[in-house]
Design an enzyme around this catalytic site. Sequence first.
Site, PDB file in Angstrom:
ATOM      1  N   GLU A   6      -6.025  -3.722  -0.514  1.00  0.00           N
ATOM      2  CA  GLU A   6      -6.335  -4.811   0.429  1.00  0.00           C
ATOM      3  C   GLU A   6      -7.462  -5.711  -0.076  1.00  0.00           C
ATOM      4  OE1 GLU A   6      -5.797  -1.682   1.168  1.00  0.00           O
ATOM      5  OE2 GLU A   6      -4.694  -1.454   3.052  1.00  0.00           O
ATOM      6  N   TRP A  42     -20.255  16.819   9.735  1.00  0.00           N
ATOM      7  CA  TRP A  42     -19.238  16.382   8.784  1.00  0.00           C
ATOM      8  C   TRP A  42     -19.460  17.033   7.419  1.00  0.00           C
ATOM      9  CZ3 TRP A  42     -19.265  10.332   9.543  1.00  0.00           C
ATOM     10  CH2 TRP A  42     -18.578  10.023  10.727  1.00  0.00           C
ATOM     11  N   THR A  91       0.867  -1.183   0.000  1.00  0.00           N
ATOM     12  CA  THR A  91       0.000   0.000   0.000  1.00  0.00           C
ATOM     13  C   THR A  91       0.900   1.227   0.000  1.00  0.00           C
ATOM     14  OG1 THR A  91      -0.071   0.125   2.385  1.00  0.00           O
ATOM     15  CG2 THR A  91      -1.766  -1.211   1.337  1.00  0.00           C
ATOM     16  N   LYS A 120     -14.497  18.278   9.865  1.00  0.00           N
ATOM     17  CA  LYS A 120     -15.437  18.324  10.989  1.00  0.00           C
ATOM     18  C   LYS A 120     -15.676  19.779  11.361  1.00  0.00           C
ATOM     19  CE  LYS A 120     -13.660  13.915  12.219  1.00  0.00           C
ATOM     20  NZ  LYS A 120     -12.365  13.925  11.523  1.00  0.00           N
TER      21      LYS A 120
HETATM   22  P1  ADP Z   1      -6.710   1.830  -5.321  1.00  0.00           P
HETATM   23  O1  ADP Z   1      -6.138   3.173  -5.613  1.00  0.00           O
HETATM   24  O2  ADP Z   1      -6.371   0.841  -6.313  1.00  0.00           O
HETATM   25  O3  ADP Z   1      -8.189   1.888  -5.125  1.00  0.00           O
HETATM   26  P2  ADP Z   1      -5.568   2.051  -2.735  1.00  0.00           P
HETATM   27  O4  ADP Z   1      -5.496   0.971  -1.758  1.00  0.00           O
HETATM   28  O5  ADP Z   1      -4.349   2.817  -3.107  1.00  0.00           O
HETATM   29  O6  ADP Z   1      -6.109   1.319  -3.969  1.00  0.00           O
HETATM   30  O7  ADP Z   1      -6.645   3.110  -2.317  1.00  0.00           O
HETATM   31  C1  ADP Z   1      -7.899   2.749  -1.817  1.00  0.00           C
HETATM   32  C2  ADP Z   1      -8.690   3.968  -1.443  1.00  0.00           C
HETATM   33  O8  ADP Z   1      -8.912   4.799  -2.582  1.00  0.00           O
HETATM   34  C3  ADP Z   1     -10.058   3.639  -0.945  1.00  0.00           C
HETATM   35  O9  ADP Z   1     -10.054   3.278   0.406  1.00  0.00           O
HETATM   36  C4  ADP Z   1     -10.804   4.935  -1.196  1.00  0.00           C
HETATM   37  O10 ADP Z   1     -10.577   5.877  -0.176  1.00  0.00           O
HETATM   38  C5  ADP Z   1     -10.168   5.437  -2.455  1.00  0.00           C
HETATM   39  N1  ADP Z   1     -11.010   5.093  -3.606  1.00  0.00           N
HETATM   40  C6  ADP Z   1     -10.855   4.060  -4.458  1.00  0.00           C
HETATM   41  N2  ADP Z   1     -11.810   4.095  -5.404  1.00  0.00           N
HETATM   42  C7  ADP Z   1     -12.591   5.165  -5.152  1.00  0.00           C
HETATM   43  C8  ADP Z   1     -13.762   5.730  -5.748  1.00  0.00           C
HETATM   44  N3  ADP Z   1     -14.315   5.238  -6.845  1.00  0.00           N
HETATM   45  N4  ADP Z   1     -14.289   6.823  -5.158  1.00  0.00           N
HETATM   46  C9  ADP Z   1     -13.756   7.358  -4.047  1.00  0.00           C
HETATM   47  N5  ADP Z   1     -12.658   6.877  -3.455  1.00  0.00           N
HETATM   48  C10 ADP Z   1     -12.089   5.795  -3.980  1.00  0.00           C
END
Ligand code: ADP
Length: 542
Positions: A331, A444, A186, A439
């Site tokens: 993950e 929120w 990650t 916040k």
């Molecule tokens: P990836 O970038 O492949 O999704 P990461 O583990 O780097 O994997 O990032 C995951 C995070 O990215 C998620 O927990 C979320 O916060 C954000 N994310 C992924 N897809 C979206 C989406 N379509 N809209 C909003 N946030 C997203």
Amino acid sequence: MLGLMQSQPLLTASLIRHAERHHGDGEVISRRVEGDIHRTRYREVAARARQVAQALDALGLAGGDRVATLAWNGYRHLELYYGVSGSGRVLHTLNPRVHPDQLVWMANHAHDKVLCFDLSFLPIVQAVHRRCTSIAHFVVLCDSNKVPAGSGIPGLQSYERWIAPHPTDYEWPVLDEHAASSMCYTSGTTGDPKAVVYSHRSTVLHALSSALPDALNLSARDCVMPVVPMFHVHAWGLPYAAVLTGAKLVFPGPAMDGKSLHDLMEAEQVTLAAGVPTVWHMLLSYLHTHQLRLRSLRRAVIGGAPCSPAMLAAFRVDHGVEVVHAWGMTEMSPLGTVSAPKHKHLAWPDADQARLTLTQGRAVFGVDMKIVDEQDAELPWDGVQAGELMVRGPWVLCDYYRDPGVSPVTDGWFRTGDVATIDADGFMRIMDRRKDIIKSGGEWISSIDIENVAQGHPAVGQAACIGVPHPKWNERPILVVVLTPGCQASRDDILAYFDGKAPKWQVPDDVVFVASIPVSGTGKMQKATLRDQLKGYRLPGT
Ligand code: ADP
């Protein structure tokens, strides 16, 4: 009583074996770092993957040993995906965009034995190889006549020379389907990166589910272009799911600018492409400036960060391209949800369908999700109450690799760190990352909602909303804006644009203009860095 069906482990090699037998002439096209366009077929990819397997045997690598890659999207990387995992080793895709110190940390933490890298990453490898203490073999992904003399990297050899002596016939071993097939780290915005280890079983199940019509809807009639890098959660699993279906594959290599992507999409008749919003933004701006159209693309998969209403409109209205908005995480291999409408939604007016597409969508089969309050009590699916999103399923991690920290899983549920609502139809909407939510006065504010409004303003190229300290309200939102090239807008113009588009108390207190917004190695806005950069900033009147 037991079922009387054959028991065959789910192994990644079965994907390439199927593609070879049933789609042997299926094309795999790559723009190479050498600059040219390379054409091959599944039959050849499979044969060369078997050569990779034997080249690893010849190095004396044991089952489970890690083989790292530092490479763009391309056919040799695909061959490594299958040759490494199929032979029982573990593919570790390193992200070349992270700091070299982090690369070293990850290679050592994973205990990588071999590193295969693109020629364009030679300077990085030259800078770090001495500190990567477990790596004994360095392979550069090119022909033998391209290996630079005097690289200083001991035993450096070309990929082509490395695999050439080995025959193309080889029986993929029958492995335990729970064995590790690959791993990814990650991004580690705070602390060290964390390693997620995928299994053969999780990878194959993820590929099956991702290909379904309400997920990425892949078939042998498609031409698929993973723009998302193969070092970013395995290009969201497309090198597995597309191979499973026999789709034609097109790899853009290192060239992810608007012109290069458009040229390749048109030349190869790409029907589905997948990438993060920052890449799509570059492509759409290029098309707009040059008055160009996307003639073959039918579906654009957008994930990794939210798709804004402006981006959705550009794809749908200007180009007639369907947007497949997906959410996931490293993950989770990564696919969790996709914004696919149901039958009843087809009768909805366009504007309502668009609103649905802007949610992160419904869980794909295999992923179970729930939202919980601060005490971990489950919240109702009413589309209003927001809580932390938790997920579970056969391609969701159960723990990080060699990580002494607190378990990311509670009672079998993985904590995503995202705050979301879920409606009665199961459509999930991400409000924010927990750490990015603003916040203000006990309420929120979703930074994503504010950015989505701002991005509709024609002069706003990119927008990030962050919270800054406020003596009375705890935090207030401000908007950080990069103007569209050639456009002008004042702070007041942009704030006036929010009238009627967001509740008054959510409208940012100020606009800060910047030349660029920092993005991470996976192309996402880095709000933590932005907050650091604006540390000295004071809200007007405070
Ligand atoms: P990836 O970038 O492949 O999704 P990461 O583990 O780097 O994997 O990032 C995951 C995070 O990215 C998620 O927990 C979320 O916060 C954000 N994310 C992924 N897809 C979206 C989406 N379509 N809209 C909003 N946030 C997203």
